[in-house]
Design an enzyme around this catalytic site. Structure first.
Site, PDB file in Angstrom:
ATOM      1  NE  ARG A 119      36.990   2.384  27.317  1.00 53.83           N
ATOM      2  CZ  ARG A 119      35.730   2.124  27.682  1.00 53.83           C
ATOM      3  NH1 ARG A 119      35.081   2.945  28.525  1.00 53.83           N
ATOM      4  NH2 ARG A 119      35.101   1.053  27.208  1.00 53.83           N
ATOM      5  CG  HIS A 144      36.216  -1.201  34.367  1.00 55.33           C
ATOM      6  ND1 HIS A 144      35.955   0.065  34.831  1.00 55.33           N
ATOM      7  CD2 HIS A 144      35.156  -1.549  33.598  1.00 55.33           C
ATOM      8  CE1 HIS A 144      34.780   0.457  34.383  1.00 55.33           C
ATOM      9  NE2 HIS A 144      34.261  -0.479  33.622  1.00 55.33           N
ATOM     10  CG  HIS A 218      30.580  -1.962  36.282  1.00 53.00           C
ATOM     11  ND1 HIS A 218      29.660  -2.465  35.411  1.00 53.00           N
ATOM     12  CD2 HIS A 218      31.347  -1.107  35.578  1.00 53.00           C
ATOM     13  CE1 HIS A 218      29.879  -1.947  34.217  1.00 53.00           C
ATOM     14  NE2 HIS A 218      30.892  -1.111  34.287  1.00 53.00           N
ATOM     15  CG  ASP A 288      30.161   3.852  27.821  1.00 57.89           C
ATOM     16  OD1 ASP A 288      30.698   2.921  27.209  1.00 57.89           O
ATOM     17  OD2 ASP A 288      30.401   4.142  29.009  1.00 57.89           O
ATOM     18  CD  GLU A 353      30.282   2.287  35.405  1.00 57.73           C
ATOM     19  OE1 GLU A 353      29.575   2.202  34.374  1.00 57.73           O
ATOM     20  OE2 GLU A 353      31.539   2.212  35.375  1.00 57.73           O
TER      21      GLU A 353
HETATM   22  C1  GLA Z   1      31.937   0.979  31.805  1.00 59.96           C
HETATM   23  C2  GLA Z   1      32.459   1.579  30.525  1.00 59.96           C
HETATM   24  C3  GLA Z   1      31.796   0.931  29.352  1.00 59.96           C
HETATM   25  C4  GLA Z   1      31.977  -0.571  29.400  1.00 59.96           C
HETATM   26  C5  GLA Z   1      31.476  -1.075  30.737  1.00 59.96           C
HETATM   27  C6  GLA Z   1      31.775  -2.540  30.918  1.00 59.96           C
HETATM   28  O1  GLA Z   1      30.648   1.321  32.049  1.00 59.96           O
HETATM   29  O2  GLA Z   1      32.222   2.974  30.507  1.00 59.96           O
HETATM   30  O3  GLA Z   1      32.384   1.430  28.170  1.00 59.96           O
HETATM   31  O4  GLA Z   1      33.328  -0.878  29.241  1.00 59.96           O
HETATM   32  O5  GLA Z   1      32.102  -0.406  31.771  1.00 59.96           O
HETATM   33  O6  GLA Z   1      31.367  -3.319  29.906  1.00 59.96           O
END
Ligand code: GLA
Length: 388
Positions: A119, A144, A218, A288, A353
């Site tokens: 983000r 993304h 991803h 996350d 990631e």
């Molecule tokens: C990344 C983000 C998550 C989500 C995924 C895609 O991993 O950190 O919050 O947006 O991508 O769904």
């Protein structure tokens, strides 16, 4: 990692390659159609995009039967098959078995991510005094790379073979203004498969104007090939995460993981603490979060994460030159989409990631993601598979 001196030579090389091959989507040696024999790369038609472009699938298979399938659309890994402790080959990534679901996909399943992975707060950043407004495609934030990020591009691909090493080189020109980013960015991503059951992913990029770059992959892993990932055991050599606000934008602080559900410095089952009352788990709807890797040198190729599945005995080690890694436990998978091996249910896959930290363009204390003309963005990550 930014490297000035190489810049010019690579600039010329990549532009020549791209302009000379722009029309075609397939070239190379040892290519065969359809089924792939060990130690070879095959290619086959995968589908046609709404704009009429052909999408090709490349399949690399090594001497041990490890097999990686990659499509030109989004540079997506559509399947990744590796042996378990009994030598049984199974597909350890989520995906679809045709093109249209990838065109409509909102989960970024198996895709190359860019121009900026994760983000950017408020969908805006300032560079050299100039402010850039990007797509706010995740609430008020940018995610993304925008609506048509690198996961939605049809890359140029070339297959190759060097001795026993198999490879697919993906190339893309992201023009100045693409998704509202500045600079013509020329990108090259090379997937290589070895007989050690290692899939390397090497990224390079150059620009003709100052811009920001943060590329990643991803894939959603499930080493058990079905069910949830909650019994998988995870290790992340990171003493800190970057805590986030409710919209998953880093606050700019570091949060020590010791004594918390974020402590993966030694192996822990993912499900053991995922329902813990920790506010960060509430914001993330589970895991996350961006983990700051404890490395001997910021861009050394070192362990980013180790994942094991006790039932199948499969092990995945991710090595990276990136300073951080996003651990996402598949919290947005909501059972509304059909994947190649069944419904894509809640937490049936996880992502690891490697990256620079989210929102770095707005957080000057974080390692920079700015790329300038004459510099080369280059980073490497590798997926190393083995068994317990
Ligand atoms: C990344 C983000 C998550 C989500 C995924 C895609 O991993 O950190 O919050 O947006 O991508 O769904």
């Amino acid at each position: 990692m930014r490297n000035f001196f190489l810049g010019n030579a690579i600039t010329v090389l990549m532009v020549i390659v791209l302009t000379s091959c722009a029309a075609t989507h397939q070239q190379g040696h040892t290519l065969s159609q359809g089924a792939v024999s060990p130690g070879a790369v095959s290619q086959q038609y995968f589908g046609t995009l709404p704009n009429g472009e052909t999408v090709t699938q490349y399949v690399m298979r090594n001497a041990n039967g490890m097999e990686v399938s990659i499509i030109t659309f989004g540079g997506i890994i559509t399947s990744l098959k590796v042996p378990d402790k009994n030598g049984v080959i199974g597909d350890v990534v989520l995906g679809y078995d045709s093109l249209q679901p990838y065109v409509d996909d909102q989960y970024y399943l198996g895709a190359l991510i860019g121009r900026y992975g994760n983000r950017i707060g408020g969908a805006t950043f300032t560079l050299d005094g100039k402010s850039y407004s990007l797509d706010a495609n995740d609430g008020k934030n940018h995610l993304h790379g925008g609506y048509q990020g690198f996961n939605k591009k049809n890359w140029h691909a070339t297959a190759f073979q060097k001795g026993k090493t198999l490879g697919v080189k993906m190339q893309l020109l992201s023009k100045d203004g693409d998704q509202k980013y500045p600079g013509n960015l020329t990108v090259e991503v090379v997937y290589t498969l070895t007989d050690d059951n290692v899939l390397d992913i090497a990224y390079q990029a150059i620009t003709d104007a100052p811009t920001v770059v943060n590329l990643t992959q991803h894939s959603y892993f499930n080493l058990a090939t079905s069910g949830t990932i909650l019994d998988h055991e995870l290790t992340i050599p990171a003493a800190n995460i970057t805590p986030v606000d409710k919209s998953l934008i880093p606050t700019g602080d570091l949060l020590p993981v010791a004594g918390s559900p974020f402590d993966f410095t030694s192996p822990v089952a993912i499900g053991a603490r995922i329902e813990h009352e920790h506010p960060q788990l509430h914001y993330g709807l589970g895991y996350d979060h961006n983990f700051i890797l404890d490395k001997s040198a910021p861009s050394a190729l070192e362990l980013g994460a180790r994942l094991t599945d006790p039932s199948s005995g499969r092990v995945l080690e991710i090595f990276t030159e990136e300073p951080a890694i996003q651990f996402y436990s598949g919290n947005f998978l909501d059972g509304t989409k059909m994947g190649k091996s069944g419904t894509l249910n809640y937490r049936t896959g996880l992502c690891l990631e490697p990256q620079h930290s989210p929102d770095s363009p707005n957080l000057p204390d974080f390692p920079s993601t700015v790329l300038r003309p004459g510099e080369v963005y280059s980073t490497k990550m590798s997926y190393r598979f083995s068994t317990l």
